[in-house]
Design a protein around this motif. Structure first.
Motif, mmCIF file in Angstrom:
data_model
loop_
_atom_site.group_PDB
_atom_site.id
_atom_site.type_symbol
_atom_site.label_atom_id
_atom_site.label_comp_id
_atom_site.label_asym_id
_atom_site.label_seq_id
_atom_site.Cartn_x
_atom_site.Cartn_y
_atom_site.Cartn_z
ATOM 1 N N PRO A 27 -8.215 6.219 -4.613
ATOM 2 C CA PRO A 27 -8.431 6.059 -6.057
ATOM 3 C C PRO A 27 -7.378 5.193 -6.748
ATOM 4 O O PRO A 27 -7.642 4.622 -7.803
ATOM 5 N N PHE A 28 -6.188 5.112 -6.156
ATOM 6 C CA PHE A 28 -5.095 4.358 -6.769
ATOM 7 C C PHE A 28 -4.997 2.932 -6.227
ATOM 8 O O PHE A 28 -4.137 2.164 -6.655
ATOM 9 N N LEU A 29 -5.846 2.603 -5.264
ATOM 10 C CA LEU A 29 -5.723 1.343 -4.541
ATOM 11 C C LEU A 29 -5.768 0.101 -5.438
ATOM 12 O O LEU A 29 -4.950 -0.812 -5.258
ATOM 13 N N PRO A 30 -6.686 0.005 -6.416
ATOM 14 C CA PRO A 30 -6.716 -1.201 -7.264
ATOM 15 C C PRO A 30 -5.392 -1.459 -7.972
ATOM 16 O O PRO A 30 -4.922 -2.599 -8.023
ATOM 17 N N ARG A 31 -4.776 -0.392 -8.508
ATOM 18 C CA ARG A 31 -3.499 -0.566 -9.217
ATOM 19 C C ARG A 31 -2.363 -0.888 -8.251
ATOM 20 O O ARG A 31 -1.458 -1.658 -8.587
ATOM 21 N N ILE A 32 -2.416 -0.306 -7.053
ATOM 22 C CA ILE A 32 -1.387 -0.628 -6.057
ATOM 23 C C ILE A 32 -1.490 -2.096 -5.648
ATOM 24 O O ILE A 32 -0.472 -2.793 -5.521
ATOM 25 N N ILE A 33 -2.724 -2.578 -5.457
ATOM 26 C CA ILE A 33 -2.940 -3.985 -5.092
ATOM 27 C C ILE A 33 -2.443 -4.908 -6.206
ATOM 28 O O ILE A 33 -1.816 -5.938 -5.928
ATOM 29 N N LEU A 34 -2.694 -4.531 -7.462
ATOM 30 C CA LEU A 34 -2.222 -5.345 -8.594
ATOM 31 C C LEU A 34 -0.702 -5.451 -8.577
ATOM 32 O O LEU A 34 -0.147 -6.555 -8.762
ATOM 33 N N ILE A 35 -0.027 -4.325 -8.355
ATOM 34 C CA ILE A 35 1.441 -4.343 -8.294
ATOM 35 C C ILE A 35 1.915 -5.200 -7.122
ATOM 36 O O ILE A 35 2.893 -5.964 -7.247
ATOM 37 N N MET A 36 1.231 -5.107 -5.981
ATOM 38 C CA MET A 36 1.603 -5.920 -4.823
ATOM 39 C C MET A 36 1.454 -7.404 -5.129
ATOM 40 O O MET A 36 2.316 -8.217 -4.763
ATOM 41 N N LEU A 37 0.373 -7.782 -5.819
ATOM 42 C CA LEU A 37 0.170 -9.187 -6.181
ATOM 43 C C LEU A 37 1.270 -9.674 -7.124
ATOM 44 O O LEU A 37 1.738 -10.813 -7.007
ATOM 45 N N MET A 38 1.673 -8.819 -8.044
ATOM 46 C CA MET A 38 2.757 -9.171 -8.958
ATOM 47 C C MET A 38 4.067 -9.360 -8.191
ATOM 48 O O MET A 38 4.851 -10.273 -8.483
ATOM 49 N N GLN A 39 4.295 -8.490 -7.199
ATOM 50 C CA GLN A 39 5.504 -8.626 -6.384
ATOM 51 C C GLN A 39 5.467 -9.899 -5.542
ATOM 52 O O GLN A 39 6.496 -10.583 -5.371
ATOM 53 N N LEU A 40 4.282 -10.226 -5.017
ATOM 54 C CA LEU A 40 4.142 -11.469 -4.247
ATOM 55 C C LEU A 40 4.344 -12.688 -5.144
ATOM 56 O O LEU A 40 4.903 -13.705 -4.709
ATOM 57 N N THR A 87 6.387 -5.272 -13.631
ATOM 58 C CA THR A 87 6.090 -4.681 -12.323
ATOM 59 C C THR A 87 6.789 -3.337 -12.145
ATOM 60 O O THR A 87 6.188 -2.371 -11.655
ATOM 61 N N SER A 88 8.057 -3.280 -12.584
ATOM 62 C CA SER A 88 8.820 -2.033 -12.454
ATOM 63 C C SER A 88 8.209 -0.920 -13.294
ATOM 64 O O SER A 88 8.068 0.222 -12.829
ATOM 65 N N LEU A 89 7.830 -1.248 -14.536
ATOM 66 C CA LEU A 89 7.233 -0.234 -15.415
ATOM 67 C C LEU A 89 5.914 0.281 -14.852
ATOM 68 O O LEU A 89 5.649 1.490 -14.854
ATOM 69 N N MET A 90 5.075 -0.644 -14.362
ATOM 70 C CA MET A 90 3.796 -0.232 -13.779
ATOM 71 C C MET A 90 4.011 0.630 -12.547
ATOM 72 O O MET A 90 3.308 1.626 -12.336
ATOM 73 N N SER A 91 4.995 0.276 -11.738
ATOM 74 C CA SER A 91 5.283 1.045 -10.520
ATOM 75 C C SER A 91 5.759 2.448 -10.864
ATOM 76 O O SER A 91 5.343 3.430 -10.227
ATOM 77 N N ILE A 92 6.624 2.558 -11.875
ATOM 78 C CA ILE A 92 7.153 3.868 -12.281
ATOM 79 C C ILE A 92 6.028 4.777 -12.762
ATOM 80 O O ILE A 92 5.929 5.945 -12.359
ATOM 81 N N MET A 93 5.147 4.252 -13.624
ATOM 82 C CA MET A 93 4.052 5.062 -14.161
ATOM 83 C C MET A 93 3.045 5.443 -13.067
ATOM 84 O O MET A 93 2.550 6.571 -13.032
ATOM 85 N N LEU A 94 2.751 4.486 -12.186
ATOM 86 C CA LEU A 94 1.815 4.772 -11.100
ATOM 87 C C LEU A 94 2.409 5.799 -10.138
ATOM 88 O O LEU A 94 1.703 6.691 -9.645
ATOM 89 N N ASP A 139 6.701 7.925 -3.320
ATOM 90 C CA ASP A 139 7.589 6.749 -3.259
ATOM 91 C C ASP A 139 7.183 5.820 -2.130
ATOM 92 O O ASP A 139 7.246 4.593 -2.269
ATOM 93 N N GLY A 140 6.755 6.419 -1.017
ATOM 94 C CA GLY A 140 6.361 5.605 0.127
ATOM 95 C C GLY A 140 5.146 4.744 -0.158
ATOM 96 O O GLY A 140 5.113 3.556 0.164
ATOM 97 N N ILE A 141 4.125 5.348 -0.789
ATOM 98 C CA ILE A 141 2.882 4.622 -1.056
ATOM 99 C C ILE A 141 3.075 3.592 -2.167
ATOM 100 O O ILE A 141 2.568 2.468 -2.082
ATOM 101 N N ILE A 142 3.794 3.958 -3.217
ATOM 102 C CA ILE A 142 3.933 3.074 -4.382
ATOM 103 C C ILE A 142 5.006 2.021 -4.182
ATOM 104 O O ILE A 142 4.885 0.897 -4.681
#
Length: 568
Positions: A27-40, A87-94, A139-142
């Motif tokens: 269920p969290f995959l779309p937001r995790i992918i968005l954060i990954m794209l931002m990190q890339l 990216t940091s704010l989105m990661s913290i909330m997620l 922490d591991g997943i996010i």
């Protein structure tokens, strides 16, 4: 051979953990992918900034600084900063949402499982799994998994960029990758064991804290303050030992990797300086060399540092998944009509160990009947109540509720809907008196609460409290006497308006007059509830229709002999 077998066994176990993680992450995959794209994107910008810096340095050497390039470079710095913050704010909330999702799932699993199965785990251990282990997985997943992917992409992107300028230097910089891989394989198994030891020591540490604070009166009454402090220190030292061992291995590997990377940087510097001296490259190209060599080594080192964290994910996931094996309570969707209900126990056999507490015990309590059960402690009275309440499964026999029309329903979690239970001891929560009473019926009105308080002989003292019903009390009813707390617990049960009442030593802290007032109030209720009273007091016998006891693991009706003796 044994190591190979252990490796295969662990691989299969970890693959199961990975499946569970993927299922929960979906269920969290779309937001995790968005954060990954931002990190890339941040990675791409940093590499491009290295190339822009080359242009600035080369143009400066020629005495012709291109203002536009400088402006672009400055703009990228600002954009990089803004994107990094976002990216940091989105990661913290997620991360917060993800960890709460795990905690909610585990908590719901615990409260919907059989009580006896849950009590096999210490409360402190369950708290560690709900907090520390859930945090490790989150922490591991996010953070960890996206970081690993980012580092891999960064490694390849940097390698091919450096390869464009200097194939030899790129290949040399990549030579440390096998070193990182070997270190990761060697440390992975060791880190897994150490991480498990850390979590187990954390559970023991929290368990002792929770127990000693919950039973602080016992600690103080036996003058065990010094002993408790020493034991806490001992548990702290044990936890410190395993944390030290885990971090020692992690830091040792990081140091080895760091030294090899520093060597690579020195080699890149020497090669770059030699080529500048021979006028084979410009100063700007040398700056690219140094920047990219550092950037190609950074993800390799970063990947090696993620190994302990990945191990922690699987270790903590395993501890959480272990709770998935707890059996969920049986719950029927449809209930019988329950204006009045009775209960029938047939040939019940149950034991906490191999030796049964109840063996072939039978009992029938008719709708509206008041039954008292007396006897010494440890003969199975509370066990019988727990079985009736479906807190645990009986090994043999049947427990059925039935109404006046003869409809039957096997005891299950749903049958608690028509049971009101007052357990032994002080079972109040911190909060207001009102909130404690509402635990019995979340939809009860003020009028219903007042009626329940009057029936439990609690109305007068509650009215005299500073804020009445809204007076705040502490944990386990701190601020109230034992008798007052017990009367609030009785009111909590009565506001439920249940047709079946179970009082487990519920009047033990009341004086005789108050106890009689409560019992008389119960008998006046209409429709008359069925009531099972567990007590040591014979003063309740005149208010009961029957008296039973447990002898030789059987339930025996002793009301007839008692009545005959009274008639004599």
């Amino acid at each position: 051979m044994k190591k190979l077998i252990d490796f295969i066994k662990n691989w299969r176990t970890n693959s199961e953990y990975a499946k569970w993680l993927m299922k929960f992450t979906k269920p969290f995959l779309p937001r995790i992918i968005l954060i990954m794209l931002m990190q890339l994107a941040l990675t791409g910008i940093s590499i491009y900034m290295a190339l822009v810096s080359k242009e600035i340095i080369d143009s400066a050497k020629g005495g012709n600084v291109v203002i536009l390039v400088v402006v672009v470079y400055a703009g990228m710095i600002v954009f990089n900063l803004v994107l990094s913050i976002a990216t940091s704010l989105m990661s913290i909330m997620l991360n917060e949402r993800f960890s709460f999702g795990i905690r909610k799932q585990v908590y719901e699993k615990i409260i919907r499982s059989y009580w006896m199965d849950v009590t096999k785990y210490h409360t402190g251990d369950l708290m560690t799994r709900l907090t520390s282990d859930a945090g490790q997985v989150s922490d591991g997943i996010i953070y960890v998994i996206p970081t690993v992917i980012q580092l891999i992409v960064e490694l390849f992107a940097t390698f091919f960029t450096l390869f464009y300028f200097s194939p030899l230097l790129a290949l040399f910089a990549l030579l440390v990758a096998p070193v990182a891989a070997i270190v990761a394989v060697l440390l992975g198994r060791k880190m897994n064991k150490l991480q498990k030891k850390v979590q187990e020591s954390e559970s023991r540490y929290r368990s002792f804290l929770q127990e000693s604070l919950a039973n602080i009166l016992i600690v103080k009454s036996f003058a065990n303050e010094d002993y408790s402090v020493k034991k806490l220190t001992k548990l702290r030292d044990e936890r410190f030992h395993w944390i030290f061992e885990r971090n020692k291995i992690s830091l040792l590997s990081s140091s080895v990797m760091s030294l090899s990377f520093q060597l690579g940087y020195v080699v890149a510097f020497v090669i770059g300086a030699a080529q500048v001296s021979a006028k084979l490259i410009t100063y700007g190209t040398m700056s690219v060399f140094l920047t990219l060599v550092n950037r190609i080594q950074s993800p390799i080192m970063g990947l090696a540092q993620q190994v302990p964290k990945i191990v922690s994910i699987f270790t903590s996931a395993g501890r959480i998944i272990e709770l998935e094996d707890i059996e969920v309570e049986k719950r029927n969707e449809e209930n019988i009509e329950f204006m009045q209900v009775g209960v029938n126990l047939e040939n019940i056999t149950y034991g906490y160990t191999d030796e049964p507490v109840l063996d072939g015990a039978s009992l029938n309590i008719k709708p509206g009947e008041f039954v008292s059960i007396i006897g010494q402690s440890g003969i199975g009275k509370t066990t019988m109540v727990r079985l009736i309440m479906s807190f645990m499964n009986q090994k043999e026999g049947y427990i059925n509720f039935y109404n006046s029309q003869g409809d039957k329903e096997e005891a299950n979690a749903a049958t608690r809907e028509f049971i009101a239970y007052v357990p032994q001891g002080n079972t109040l929560f911190s909060g207001t008196v009102r909130e404690n009473i509402q635990m019995g019926n979340l939809r009860c009105s003020e009028r219903e609460m007042i009626k329940a308080l009057k029936l439990s002989s609690a109305y007068d003292f509650v009215q005299k409290l500073p804020q009445g019903l809204d007076t705040v009390i502490g944990e386990r009813g701190h601020g109230l006497s034992e008798g007052q707390a017990q009367r609030i617990a009785i009111a909590r049960a009565l506001v439920r308006r249940a047709p079946f009442l179970i009082f487990d030593e519920a009047t033990s802290s009341l004086d005789e007059k108050t106890e009689i007032n409560v019992l008389e109030g119960l008998k006046q209720l209409r429709p008359r509830p069925t009531c099972l009273l567990i007590t040591h007091r014979k003063s309740v016998i005149p208010y009961c229709d029957r008296q039973i006891c447990i002898e030789n693991r059987k339930i025996v009706d002793i009301s007839a002999p008692l009545n005959e003796e009274e008639n004599k």
